[in-house]
Design a protein around this motif. Structure first.
Motif, PDB file in Angstrom:
ATOM      1  N   SER A  13       0.736  -1.065   0.035  1.00 14.55           N
ATOM      2  CA  SER A  13      -0.251  -0.169   0.030  1.00 14.55           C
ATOM      3  C   SER A  13       0.641   1.774  -0.210  1.00 14.55           C
ATOM      4  CB  SER A  13      -1.046   0.056   1.367  1.00 14.55           C
ATOM      5  OG  SER A  13      -2.252  -0.749   1.150  1.00 14.55           O
ATOM      6  N   SER A  41      -8.220   6.050  -0.247  1.00 13.14           N
ATOM      7  CA  SER A  41      -7.379   5.388   0.794  1.00 13.14           C
ATOM      8  C   SER A  41      -7.166   4.204  -0.125  1.00 13.14           C
ATOM      9  CB  SER A  41      -9.125   4.915   0.752  1.00 13.14           C
ATOM     10  OG  SER A  41      -9.036   3.479   1.677  1.00 13.14           O
ATOM     11  N   ASP A  45     -11.451  -2.962   2.445  1.00 13.90           N
ATOM     12  CA  ASP A  45     -12.193  -2.199   2.632  1.00 13.90           C
ATOM     13  C   ASP A  45     -11.577  -1.714   4.369  1.00 13.90           C
ATOM     14  OD1 ASP A  45     -13.951  -2.663   0.062  1.00 13.90           O
ATOM     15  OD2 ASP A  45     -14.829  -4.273   1.526  1.00 13.90           O
ATOM     16  N   LEU A  48     -10.296   1.401   3.730  1.00 13.24           N
ATOM     17  CA  LEU A  48     -11.417   2.579   4.130  1.00 13.24           C
ATOM     18  C   LEU A  48     -11.919   3.867   5.128  1.00 13.24           C
ATOM     19  CD1 LEU A  48     -13.295   3.550   1.148  1.00 13.24           C
ATOM     20  CD2 LEU A  48     -14.387   3.921   2.494  1.00 13.24           C
ATOM     21  N   GLY A  66     -11.839   4.399  -3.450  1.00 15.09           N
ATOM     22  CA  GLY A  66     -10.977   3.038  -2.578  1.00 15.09           C
ATOM     23  C   GLY A  66     -10.359   2.706  -3.800  1.00 15.09           C
ATOM     24  N   LEU A  67      -8.828   2.475  -3.612  1.00 13.08           N
ATOM     25  CA  LEU A  67      -8.188   2.365  -4.827  1.00 13.08           C
ATOM     26  C   LEU A  67      -7.593   0.785  -3.407  1.00 13.08           C
ATOM     27  CD1 LEU A  67      -5.974   2.230  -7.325  1.00 13.08           C
ATOM     28  CD2 LEU A  67      -5.236   3.224  -6.031  1.00 13.08           C
ATOM     29  N   HIS A  68      -7.809  -0.690  -4.703  1.00 16.20           N
ATOM     30  CA  HIS A  68      -7.316  -2.146  -3.969  1.00 16.20           C
ATOM     31  C   HIS A  68      -5.599  -2.087  -4.361  1.00 16.20           C
ATOM     32  CE1 HIS A  68      -7.982  -5.320  -1.994  1.00 16.20           C
ATOM     33  NE2 HIS A  68      -9.513  -4.927  -1.422  1.00 16.20           N
ATOM     34  N   TYR A  75     -15.865  -1.572  -1.378  1.00 10.23           N
ATOM     35  CA  TYR A  75     -16.067  -0.088  -1.250  1.00 10.23           C
ATOM     36  C   TYR A  75     -14.832   0.416  -2.501  1.00 10.23           C
ATOM     37  CZ  TYR A  75     -18.730   0.330   3.389  1.00 10.23           C
ATOM     38  OH  TYR A  75     -20.208   0.054   3.715  1.00 10.23           O
ATOM     39  N   THR A  76     -14.938  -0.754  -3.008  1.00  8.16           N
ATOM     40  CA  THR A  76     -13.280  -0.318  -3.266  1.00  8.16           C
ATOM     41  C   THR A  76     -12.829  -0.368  -5.236  1.00  8.16           C
ATOM     42  OG1 THR A  76     -11.916  -2.800  -2.719  1.00  8.16           O
ATOM     43  CG2 THR A  76     -11.539  -0.608  -1.896  1.00  8.16           C
TER      44      THR A  76
END
Length: 264
Positions: A13, A41, A45, A48, A66-68, A75-76
């Motif tokens: 991340s 984010s 999740d 976030l 949301g950026l996973h 939520y992403t």
């Protein structure tokens, strides 16, 4: 437009957040983690939820994205290899957004003090050891005396989490409602509860009065000390959470992707 970046502590991340920050600067987009217009984010999740908690006092002016860093979460909407497309969407931003209901918790203490909290997903009242005994009020009247492991109260988007594992319904976020589901309730000839999830509309409250103060009260990623707590009130909050609608995935598509996946 000012962009804030919120990431978890994982090395992946951090790496993705650094790449995102570089791409934003190259396109002349200002970075501001104190007073952002949009918060991205980077994580999952849970990250976030952390971003929501971090910016809880600014949610009326902030939109979330949301950026996973793994697979898509609930939520992403974006994956880490889609940073160029995300930055392009930010460059052409026109303020588009979609908003979801939140859960309002009011904790009332024996001395008359009150604490207000907001939850994006859910709140849970549980008994760490033994059986939770609590009076539950609906419509301002005593509805039932609950005995069991606990009670979950969720938002529509949170209805796919703990609530679903309790046998609760999945609610579309266009419904301004909250849902209460029981966690392993005791139902026999002596003790009775309704035994099914309850959906309560905006404007009504769920009031839970535990018989003892040694219970646990959790919401999203937080926990509230319950010493001298008299009751907890739950309702649909006046505030709502806003997500940037660049490529916001349809709610039922999210549910399908999270729980069903491909159908042959």
């Amino acid at each position: 437009m000012r962009i804030g970046i919120y990431q978890n502590d994982g090395p992946i991340s951090h790496k993705v957040a650094d790449e995102l920050a570089l791409a934003l600067r190259q396109h002349g987009i200002a970075l501001d983690n104190k007073t952002p217009d949009v918060v991205i984010s980077v994580g999952g999740d849970g990250t976030l939820l952390g971003a929501f908690r971090h910016y809880i006092n600014q949610i009326h002016t902030i939109r979330f994205v949301g950026l996973h860093t793994g697979h898509l979460g609930f939520y992403t909407d974006w994956l880490s290899d889609e940073i160029p497309a995300l930055v392009a969407a930010l460059v052409h931003d026109n303020g588009q957004s979609v908003d979801y209901p939140l859960l309002s918790l009011t904790v009332e203490y024996d001395n008359g003090k009150r604490q207000e909290h907001l939850a994006l997903n859910e709140a849970v009242v549980k008994q760490p050891m033994g059986t939770l005994v609590a009076d539950i009020y609906l419509g301002g009247e005593l509805f039932e005396r609950f005995r069991g492991d606990g009670v979950s109260v969720s938002t529509p988007t949170g209805s796919t989490a703990y609530n679903k594992s309790n046998g609760g319904a999945v609610l579309h976020p266009n419904l301004s409602a909250i849902q209460m589901s029981e966690i392993s309730s005791l139902n026999n000839r002596v003790f009775r509860t309704l035994g099914s999830p309850l959906i309560v509309p905006k404007g009504e409250e769920i009031i839970i009065e535990p018989a003892h103060s040694n219970f646990a009260l959790m919401f999203d990623q937080g926990m509230i000390a319950t010493n001298h707590v008299k009751r907890v009130r739950f309702k649909v909050a006046e505030q709502r959470v806003h997500f940037a609608e660049y490529r916001h995935v349809n709610f039922w598509r999210r549910v399908h992707n999270s729980f069903i996946n491909d159908i042959e």
